[in-house]
Design an enzyme around this catalytic site. Structure first.
Site, mmCIF file in Angstrom:
data_model
loop_
_atom_site.group_PDB
_atom_site.id
_atom_site.type_symbol
_atom_site.label_atom_id
_atom_site.label_comp_id
_atom_site.label_asym_id
_atom_site.label_seq_id
_atom_site.Cartn_x
_atom_site.Cartn_y
_atom_site.Cartn_z
ATOM 1 N N HIS A 134 0.817 -1.224 0.000
ATOM 2 C CA HIS A 134 0.000 0.000 0.000
ATOM 3 C C HIS A 134 0.850 1.273 0.000
ATOM 4 O O HIS A 134 0.788 2.098 -0.909
ATOM 5 C CB HIS A 134 -0.884 0.047 1.245
HETATM 6 C C1 BDR Z 1 -2.999 0.779 5.391
HETATM 7 O O1 BDR Z 1 -3.180 0.270 6.704
HETATM 8 C C2 BDR Z 1 -1.977 -0.233 7.218
HETATM 9 O O2 BDR Z 1 -2.196 -1.506 7.718
HETATM 10 C C3 BDR Z 1 -0.961 -0.201 6.102
HETATM 11 O O3 BDR Z 1 0.309 0.164 6.600
HETATM 12 C C4 BDR Z 1 -1.493 0.853 5.150
HETATM 13 O O4 BDR Z 1 -1.046 2.142 5.484
HETATM 14 C C5 BDR Z 1 -3.755 -0.103 4.410
HETATM 15 O O5 BDR Z 1 -5.114 -0.106 4.699
#
Ligand code: BDR
Ligand code: CA
Length: 313
Positions: free
Chosen positions: A243
């Site tokens: 992400h």
């Molecule tokens: C986001 O939530 C976190 O778990 C990850 O680091 C990312 O920023 C994804 O939904």
């Protein structure tokens, strides 16, 4: 010569945050990282600020780390150990960081830094809940017009939610903070699940990282292996979404991404859809666009960039 873009990475590491931070630190021609500001999110603040220092040390670079807010503006902290492990950075064991935590609170640092740098010269890159940024905006509204841009990971439209059926984790944890940021008037670029779910790792890429034979390569491979278990079980996909690195890749090579300028509002009231990012993707309202909401990525180009940059560390 073009100057590198000054950024502050606001983060709750998190293995994917860690890859994003390493990508930024490996790209000094394009990016000057002024600081990492830690926030509570994936795990509580004592762990996120510690993980941030561990990652800086792993990179071999020198960047100050500040600790910020330890809880959302109005709610109890929700964490994601089920994804990131007990430490938030589960994977191969890494040495305890020697790098000291800065004394200044991250919110004070954000305010000072935006006041002291030229207007429009600092970009904020939030990779976690938006508590630090919203607190700074609330306390010092004079800094809002001085922010060049906010490029953040959060939200979803077509993919809807990952922590609830309707909401993405970063926005869900602190919806009131997200609302302040989305209404701030600062130009926003948003990396929602719609794009990050297309940035899936492959076995070959993870092995390529391990094959670098460097501490960074080994750590990145072990982190990816760790959260891949969770993501493959959840989504049934072969790889796991990276992400947060989408934010940094966008700064380096925006042409890898495409999206639409649309209006995005945050749900802060309904229990059922709390933290939902209501994006007017089809432009069915007259609400003014406030964000470039990204929808797709050139996946191969994204992983090519990551490979090339991470090999430098
Ligand atoms: C986001 O939530 C976190 O778990 C990850 O680091 C990312 O920023 C994804 O939904
Ligand atoms: Ca994150």
């Amino acid at each position: 010569m073009k100057h590198p873009r000054k950024i502050i990475i606001d983060t709750d590491p998190g293995q994917d945050d860690a890859v994003a931070i390493l990508l930024a630190l490996a790209s000094p021609d394009e990016i000057e990282v002024l600081a990492l500001t830690a926030v509570a999110g994936n795990v509580p603040l004592p762990l996120t600020q510690r993980n941030a220092r561990t990652i800086v040390e792993l990179s071999g670079r020198d960047v100050p780390v500040f600790a910020g807010c330890d809880a959302p503006l109005k709610r109890k902290l929700v964490t994601a150990e089920h994804v990131h492990g007990k430490t938030g950075l589960d994977g191969i064991p890494l040495p305890d960081p020697v790098l000291a935590l800065q004394d200044t609170h991250a919110v004070d640092f954000l305010i000072e830094s935006l006041r002291h740098n030229a207007p429009g010269s600092v970009t904020l890159c939030p990779l976690g809940p938006l508590t630090n940024i919203a607190t700074a905006f609330d306390r010092a509204p004079d800094i809002i017009p001085r922010v060049a841009e906010i490029v953040l990971m959060g939200g979803a439209y077509f993919e809807v939610g990952n922590i609830t059926p309707a909401a993405e984790f970063n926005i869900y944890v602190d919806p009131e903070a997200a609302e302040i940021v989305f209404k701030s008037g600062v130009p926003l670029v948003v990396m929602p699940l719609d794009v990050t779910h297309k940035a899936l790792t492959s076995r070959a890429w993870v092995e390529e990282m391990r094959g670098l034979g460097t501490p960074v390569g080994r750590a990145v491979a072990s982190w990816t292996d760790f959260f891949e278990r969770f993501d493959t079980a959840k989504y049934g996909s072969e790889g796991a979404p990276l992400h947060d690195p989408c934010v940094i890749a966008y700064l380096i090579e925006p042409g890898l991404f495409s999206g639409r300028h649309v209006n995005v509002e945050i749900e802060t009231v309904s229990d059922l859809t709390l933290g939902m990012t209501v994006a007017d993707w089809w432009r069915v309202t007259k609400r003014a666009p406030n964000a470039l909401f990204i929808g797709s990525v050139d996946r191969d180009g994204f992983y090519r960039l990551l490979s090339e940059r991470l090999a430098r560390l």
